[in-house]
Design a protein around this motif. Structure first.
Motif, mmCIF file in Angstrom:
data_model
loop_
_atom_site.group_PDB
_atom_site.id
_atom_site.type_symbol
_atom_site.label_atom_id
_atom_site.label_comp_id
_atom_site.label_asym_id
_atom_site.label_seq_id
_atom_site.Cartn_x
_atom_site.Cartn_y
_atom_site.Cartn_z
ATOM 1 N N SER A 174 5.012 0.076 2.646
ATOM 2 C CA SER A 174 5.018 -1.346 2.975
ATOM 3 C C SER A 174 3.616 -1.942 3.023
ATOM 4 O O SER A 174 3.479 -3.146 3.204
ATOM 5 N N THR A 175 2.586 -1.139 2.875
ATOM 6 C CA THR A 175 1.227 -1.692 2.859
ATOM 7 C C THR A 175 0.518 -1.214 1.590
ATOM 8 O O THR A 175 0.956 -0.268 0.930
ATOM 9 N N HIS A 176 -0.596 -1.888 1.282
ATOM 10 C CA HIS A 176 -1.401 -1.458 0.145
ATOM 11 C C HIS A 176 -1.882 -0.020 0.343
ATOM 12 O O HIS A 176 -1.954 0.761 -0.605
ATOM 13 N N ASP A 177 -2.205 0.320 1.588
ATOM 14 C CA ASP A 177 -2.698 1.666 1.857
ATOM 15 C C ASP A 177 -1.623 2.713 1.547
ATOM 16 O O ASP A 177 -1.877 3.693 0.846
ATOM 17 N N GLU A 178 -0.417 2.467 2.044
ATOM 18 C CA GLU A 178 0.675 3.415 1.767
ATOM 19 C C GLU A 178 0.991 3.490 0.271
ATOM 20 O O GLU A 178 1.265 4.562 -0.264
ATOM 21 N N ALA A 179 0.944 2.326 -0.395
ATOM 22 C CA ALA A 179 1.234 2.304 -1.829
ATOM 23 C C ALA A 179 0.212 3.156 -2.579
ATOM 24 O O ALA A 179 0.574 3.965 -3.441
ATOM 25 N N HIS A 180 -1.074 3.011 -2.224
ATOM 26 C CA HIS A 180 -2.101 3.785 -2.920
ATOM 27 C C HIS A 180 -1.991 5.273 -2.625
ATOM 28 O O HIS A 180 -2.222 6.111 -3.494
ATOM 29 N N LEU B 181 1.413 10.889 -6.659
ATOM 30 C CA LEU B 181 2.105 11.037 -7.943
ATOM 31 C C LEU B 181 1.140 11.495 -9.026
ATOM 32 O O LEU B 181 1.444 12.374 -9.834
ATOM 33 N N ILE B 182 -0.043 10.869 -9.035
ATOM 34 C CA ILE B 182 -1.021 11.207 -10.072
ATOM 35 C C ILE B 182 -1.515 12.639 -9.904
ATOM 36 O O ILE B 182 -1.610 13.398 -10.877
ATOM 37 N N SER B 183 -1.782 13.016 -8.666
ATOM 38 C CA SER B 183 -2.402 14.333 -8.478
ATOM 39 C C SER B 183 -1.438 15.461 -8.861
ATOM 40 O O SER B 183 -1.862 16.560 -9.194
ATOM 41 N N SER C 262 -0.878 -3.406 -8.364
ATOM 42 C CA SER C 262 0.497 -3.732 -7.973
ATOM 43 C C SER C 262 0.548 -3.865 -6.467
ATOM 44 O O SER C 262 -0.158 -3.151 -5.750
ATOM 45 N N ASP C 263 1.360 -4.765 -5.993
ATOM 46 C CA ASP C 263 1.474 -4.918 -4.547
ATOM 47 C C ASP C 263 2.510 -3.922 -4.023
ATOM 48 O O ASP C 263 3.262 -3.321 -4.795
ATOM 49 N N PRO C 264 2.543 -3.697 -2.704
ATOM 50 C CA PRO C 264 3.440 -2.680 -2.147
ATOM 51 C C PRO C 264 4.906 -2.921 -2.536
ATOM 52 O O PRO C 264 5.654 -1.961 -2.763
ATOM 53 N N GLU C 265 5.313 -4.187 -2.660
ATOM 54 C CA GLU C 265 6.707 -4.499 -3.009
ATOM 55 C C GLU C 265 7.075 -3.911 -4.374
ATOM 56 O O GLU C 265 8.158 -3.371 -4.569
ATOM 57 N N GLN C 266 6.140 -4.037 -5.315
ATOM 58 C CA GLN C 266 6.396 -3.506 -6.652
ATOM 59 C C GLN C 266 6.531 -1.992 -6.632
ATOM 60 O O GLN C 266 7.387 -1.418 -7.298
ATOM 61 N N VAL C 267 5.640 -1.340 -5.892
ATOM 62 C CA VAL C 267 5.674 0.124 -5.814
ATOM 63 C C VAL C 267 6.990 0.559 -5.175
ATOM 64 O O VAL C 267 7.667 1.482 -5.655
ATOM 65 N N ARG C 268 7.373 -0.158 -4.113
ATOM 66 C CA ARG C 268 8.620 0.177 -3.422
ATOM 67 C C ARG C 268 9.802 0.019 -4.364
ATOM 68 O O ARG C 268 10.663 0.886 -4.472
#
Lengths: 380, 380
Positions: free
Chosen positions: B148-154, B160-162, B134-140
Motif C-alpha cells: 500500500s505504500t511506495h516503500d512496500e511496492a519497491h 521479484l527482481i532478485s 508505478s504507484d503502489p495501486e498499480q503494483v497491487r
C-alpha cells in the motif's frame, strides 16, 4: 508473392459516444488469424492507423499487441504509413529502431525514397514505397516543390519515387489520398476544406500495385491494381450495406496478378431500422442480431414518451434516434432557404467570417463585377 | 565496463512560458558527443524522459534524433524506463520491435523481469533491470501484491527482481523513486499527495549499482552505488547553484568500482539577481552572461513603472520578477494570520471546500471533541 493490403483502422474511434476498441480488437484478431493460417509475405496498412494524432492509451496498447503478434510471433513484416488522422511524428517515433524487427513505419519523405524490399522466390524483389500522408503545403515546404494541390503534390512525389525504381524489382506504392472519381463514405474526414483534394489516378500507373487508404469503401479506380481496401469496419450507419475486409494481393515476376477480397466481420453490425415504434418493438423478438449498433428512424407522427428507453429494452445498443416524421416541415424549409443564397451572399459570409468586418459598398460592387464577369465567361 | 547514467530529461518542458526544447537539444548533444568521443557500453535514462504523458511533437522529434544518433550511428545501447511524468504505454509502444536495434524501453513488469544483458570483456555480463515507475495501486493490481505504500511496492519489486539474479552476472537496477532522506529540489512533482512516497534504500543493497531518477539534484543515498544523476538541466531558479550532469559508472567483475560526474552545460543558466532596479541595470554591462534566464528580485520599496521592460532592455531573458520590498508588510500580516488559525479552523475550511456546506454546530462540537482528545493523548 502474396501480401495483405488493409487501411483505415481508426483505432480509438468513438461511435455515438461508444468506444469501438473491443470491436476493433476482435476484427484485428481476424487479420492476425489469417496471417497465422495462410502466411503472407507482408501486411500493408495504408494510413489512418489511429483515429486521431494523440490516440487514447487503449488504442496504443491494442496496436502494440497486434504488431507484436504479426512481427514477432509470425515473423511477418508490417509496412504502414500515417494517414490524415494520424500524427506522423508521433506515429513514427523509433521507426529507425523498429525496422530490423520488420515493423516499417514510413513517416517522412526520406524514408519514402528508401523502399522496404521483400525478397520472394516467386516474384523476386518487391519494393514497397510508402508515401506518408501530407498536404500540398508540406510537400512544397519540405521538398521545395512548386505544388499547390493534392494532385500536383502526388504527381511530384510519384516522380521522385519513380526515379528510385530498380527495373529488376516489382514496385508497390502505399498512399493515403482521394483518387478522383472514387466513391466517398460518410465516415471519412475531408483532406482539404474548400480546395480540391482529388488526385488523378494517372500518376499511379507506373506501379505494379497501389495500396490506397482514406476512402472507407473497398474499390479500385482507373485500373484494377489501383485499389482501396476500405476501412477495417463500418464507421457510419450509411455504410450498413458495405462489405468490409482486406485485399489479398498477388504479384509475380511480371507484376500484378490479381486480388482476392478477404471479408472481416465486426462483432456488432451497424444497421438502420425504420418504422413505427410499436412495430419495431414487436418484431425485435425475431431479430437474430439484437445486439447490433442501431440507428432507429421512427416514422410515428405523434409525440412519444421516452422512445429511447423503450427501444433499448429490446435493442440494448440503439445509439441514435431519428424522428423524420416530425421533422419534415422544418427540413424542407431549411433546404429552400439554402437554395436561395447567391454567390455574393456566400462570399459576404466568408469575408465577414475571415476579416470580422462586413464588405464595404465599394468592395461589394467589385465582387459583384467579378462574379458577373465569371458568369458571363461561363456562358460563352 | 562503463556506462552513462542520466535521468529527468523532461523533454518538452516549459519554463515560465518559455520552451526549453532548444536548450535541451544543446545539452543532449553533449551527451551524444561524450559517447562519440569516449565510447561507453550503454546509456541509461532513469525516467521522466518527457515532461508529460502526451509530449509535444518537438519533444518526440528531439528524442527520436538523439536515440538514432546513439543506437544507430554510435551503436550504443540505450536503456530507459518511464518516470512519473511519462505515459508508460505511450512511451513503450514498439518496445519489442526496438530491442534488436539496442533501444530498450522497459515499460511494464514483464519486461522488468527480463534484464537487458550487456556482454563486456572486463566485467563479463552486466544485467540491467529497469523498474518502470508505478504507484503502489498499480503494483497491487497488476502483480496481486498486498502493498500500500511506495516503500512496500519497491520492496516487493526488488524481491521479484532478485529472484532472477544470475550469480555469474553483475546487476544494475534502474528506478524512478524518492529514496528516504535524499534531497528534493523545487522542480520535482510529488509522487504521492498526502501519502508517503519515500522508499528505504535498504531494498537496493543487493544490486551492484542503482541508477536512480526523480530527484533533480545529483547525490547518492545509503551507499555510494545508490545514486541519482540529477536532471539534464536546471528546471527551477532555486537550482541555480546545483551542478547538472551525468554519472559515468564503472563496473568490473567484482561489481561497483566508482562513478565520475560528467558536467553538462546548458546554453542559458538560470540565475536569481537581487537588488534595486537601477543598480541591476547599471551593473548589467559588466555581466558576462546577459542572455541567462533570470529571476529578478527587486528590493526597491517605492512603486516602479514598467520594471520588466526596463530590465529586458539589458537582460532579454528575465522570466520572472519579484518585488519583496513592497510586499514585506503584507507578507508579515498574512503569516501572523496563518499562525493564529487553529486545527478546528483548518478542518472547517477543508470540510467546506470538500462538501460545499459548512459544519453544523453539532458536527463542530464533535470535531472539537476529537481534536481535544488527540491533544490530550499527545500531552500524556
Amino acid at each position: 508473392m502474396k501480401f495483405l493490403h488493409t487501411s483505415d483502422w481508426h483505432l480509438g474511434r468513438q461511435f455515438h459516444n461508444v468506444s469501438l476498441i473491443d470491436d476493433q480488437d476482435v476484427v484485428l484478431q481476424q487479420v492476425v488469424d489469417y496471417v497465422r493460417q495462410y502466411s503472407v509475405d507482408a501486411v500493408v496498412v495504408a494510413g489512418d492507423i489511429y483515429d486521431r494524432s494523440v490516440p487514447p492509451t487503449q488504442a496504443i496498447l491494442l496496436l502494440n499487441r497486434v504488431i507484436t503478434q504479426l512481427c514477432q510471433e509470425l515473423s511477418t513484416p508490417v509496412i504502414m504509413i500515417p494517414g490524415n488522422h494520424d500524427g506522423a511524428a508521433r506515429l513514427g517515433f523509433g521507426a529507425e529502431q523498429m525496422r530490423g524487427a520488420g515493423l516499417h513505419i514510413i513517416s517522412d519523405f526520406s524514408q519514402m525514397l528508401e523502399p522496404v524490399v521483400i525478397h520472394t522466390d516467386d516474384a523476386g524483389e518487391v519494393a514497397f514505397y510508402g508515401m506518408p500522408y501530407s498536404d500540398p503545403e508540406q510537400v512544397r515546404h519540405e521538398l521545395h516543390a512548386s505544388v499547390s494541390t493534392h494532385d500536383e503534390a502526388h504527381q511530384h512525389l510519384c516522380e521522385l519515387i519513380s526515379r528510385q525504381f530498380n527495373s529488376s524489382q516489382r514496385h508497390v506504392l502505399i498512399s493515403h489520398c482521394f483518387v478522383d472519381g472514387a466513391m466517398e463514405s460518410e465516415s471519412e474526414r475531408p483532406l482539404s476544406i474548400g480546395g480540391s483534394d482529388r488526385v488523378n489516378h494517372q500518376h499511379f500507373l507506373g506501379f505494379d500495385y497501389v495500396a490506397l487508404g482514406h476512402l472507407h469503401q473497398p474499390q479500385f479506380k482507373g485500373a484494377e491494381y489501383i485499389r482501396y481496401s476500405g476501412s477495417l469496419m463500418k464507421y457510419s450507419f450509411s455504410e450498413q450495406h458495405q462489405k468490409k475486409g482486406m485485399n489479398l494481393v498477388e504479384i509475380d515476376r511480371d507484376g500484378f496478378v490479381g486480388t482476392t477480397f478477404i471479408p472481416l466481420k465486426a462483432p456488432h453490425e451497424m444497421r438502420i431500422i425504420e418504422g413505427e415504434l410499436q412495430a419495431i418493438i414487436d418484431s425485435a423478438k425475431d431479430d437474430p442480431r439484437p445486439e447490433d449498433y442501431l440507428l432507429v428512424r421512427l416514422t410515428d407522427t405523434h409525440a412519444i414518451l421516452d422512445p429511447m428507453d423503450k427501444l433499448r429494452s429490446v435493442y440494448p445498443n440503439v445509439l441514435h434516434l431519428e424522428k423524420p416524421g416530425m421533422l419534415i416541415g422544418i427540413d424542407q424549409e431549411m433546404r429552400s432557404q439554402r437554395l436561395k443564397r447567391s454567390e455574393l451572399d456566400m462570399f459576404k459570409d466568408f469575408f465577414h467570417e475571415a476579416h470580422q468586418v462586413p464588405l464595404t459598398d465599394e468592395q461589394e460592387q467589385a465582387v459583384m463585377d467579378v462574379i458577373q464577369a465569371l458568369k458571363h465567361g461561363e456562358e460563352q
